[in-house]
Design an enzyme around this catalytic site. Structure first.
Site, short mmCIF file in Angstrom:
data_model
loop_
_atom_site.label_atom_id
_atom_site.label_comp_id
_atom_site.label_asym_id
_atom_site.label_seq_id
_atom_site.Cartn_x
_atom_site.Cartn_y
_atom_site.Cartn_z
CB THR A 200 -0.98 -0.05 1.02
OG1 THR A 200 -2.03 -0.82 0.93
CG2 THR A 200 -1.54 1.27 1.70
NE ARG A 228 -9.45 -7.50 2.32
CZ ARG A 228 -8.32 -6.72 2.39
NH1 ARG A 228 -7.98 -5.90 1.60
NH2 ARG A 228 -7.82 -6.39 3.66
N GLY A 230 -10.45 -3.50 1.76
CA GLY A 230 -9.96 -3.36 3.10
C GLY A 230 -10.13 -1.85 4.04
CB THR A 251 0.58 0.10 4.97
OG1 THR A 251 0.98 -1.23 4.39
CG2 THR A 251 1.81 0.42 5.98
N GLY A 252 -1.02 -2.68 6.30
CA GLY A 252 -1.07 -3.77 6.97
C GLY A 252 -2.29 -4.62 6.58
N GLY A 254 -5.47 -5.36 6.51
CA GLY A 254 -6.85 -4.29 6.47
C GLY A 254 -8.06 -4.48 7.54
#
Ligand code: ASP
Length: 335
Positions: A200, A228, A230, A251-252, A254
């Site tokens: 991201t 999907r 996030g 970021t990571g 979601g």
């Protein structure tokens, strides 16, 4: 006696002052003066280890982070708006195939690139977001258009693309987003039958007028299904900005960022618990998200120009700068 004691104090103080100013000058960004502007960017967090990144790839990441940061810095140095810096920097990263956003977006299970993005303006709490767009070259610009040219906060899918067309944004064929590396990632993820590999890009900035802005853009997770979505386009989860506290981009994983309302929580801890931006970010990312199993990180800048870049994963592509000469690019936990 008193006079002697006073004399010694003056002497000690003088020696110390002389020592600190001439021998150990503190970097300007550690002094008490507030920066006039500040900026931080990220290009995704995750299992980013030195041993897995070839020297060439590491060089390429460092160089694009550095040039994107420099563009943002120049906008702010000239007195430009934080929102302009955020959009411009994220567009550069969206156009770079190295990051999971725009051109380098990961593939969904069905073999599409479905892009999410959002922006927030800390001066008025206006926000714009798009989710699941497949043909818009720069989703961050579309998110900004949603904020400024519509009465909504979030648009999705075909409707969002229709709006992009009306706004005159660049529409691309879905083949534009094809990159061999991401396609192979999908094949591997399908074999292991799991969703993985995030990434991201994001940017947060404080401008000379004291306004904060945040933006985030992503392709989401490799092998994601069923449209999907996030945290990236969710205001308060992946992105948040308020002039009262800070601007945050995450970021990571979601799903965790949504459930823990990560970006807003950091701002709330500052507003209601008087935490510093670093303390608030650590509280959420390290003390809450990590034990829950939520991998990732954030970048944040507060209303005084303090920067936090906190992550609980092995690495996070990141960089930051401010008006006092700070200019850093890092990737791994130890730089
Ligand atoms: N947070 C993004 C998502 O879950 C992915 C990422 O940041 O890597 O869609």
């Amino acid at each position: 006696m008193k006079i002697l004691k006073f004399g010694i104090q003056v002497l000690v103080f003088g020696v110390l002052a002389g020592f600190t100013s001439s021998n150990l000058p503190a970097p300007a960004y550690l002094t008490k003066d507030k920066p006039q502007y500040a900026i931080a960017i990220h290009g995704g967090a995750g299992v980013i280890l030195r041993e897995n990144l070839s020297p060439n790839l590491e060089k390429a990441y460092r160089s694009i982070l550095d040039s994107a940061l420099t563009v943002g810095e120049q906008i702010l140095a000239k007195g430009g708006a934080s929102m302009d810096a955020v959009e411009r920097v994220i567009r550069i990263m969206e156009d770079c195939p190295l990051f999971n956003a725009g051109k380098g977006a990961v593939f969904s299970h069905e073999g599409y690139n479905e892009l999410d993005a959002s922006v927030m303006d800390g001066s008025n709490l206006m926000a714009g977001a798009v989710a699941g767009v497949r043909n818009v070259k720069n989703p961050i610009t579309l998110a900004r258009k949603v904020m400024t040219n519509s009465s909504h906060v979030m648009l999705s899918g075909k409707g969002a693309t229709e709006f992009a067309r009306e706004q005159g944004l660049e529409i691309v064929d879905s083949t534009y987003f094809f990159t061999e590396r991401r396609w192979q990632d999908l094949q591997k993820a399908i074999q292991k039958s799991k969703e993985n590999k995030f990434g991201t890009v994001g940017c947060v900035a404080l401008d000379k007028a004291g306004n904060l802005a945040a933006g985030t853009s992503t392709g989401g997770m490799t092998n994601k299904r069923w449209n999907r979505i996030g945290d990236t386009p969710i205001i308060g989860a992946g992105t948040y900005a308020s002039n009262k506290s800070c601007a945050v981009s995450g970021t990571g994983h979601g799903e965790f960022f949504i459930r823990y309302t990560v970006a807003r929580e950091i701002a709330a801890l500052m507003e209601y618990k008087s935490m510093t931006v670093q303390q608030a970010a650590q509280e959420v990312i390290i003390n809450r998200l990590k034990p829950a199993g939520g991998e990732g990180g954030i970048i944040a800048v507060d209303k005084d120009g303090n920067i936090a870049m906190v992550f609980n994963s092995p690495g996070m592509y990141r960089a930051c700068a401010d008006s006092r000469g700070r200019h850093e690019v890092s990737i791994f936990g130890d730089n």
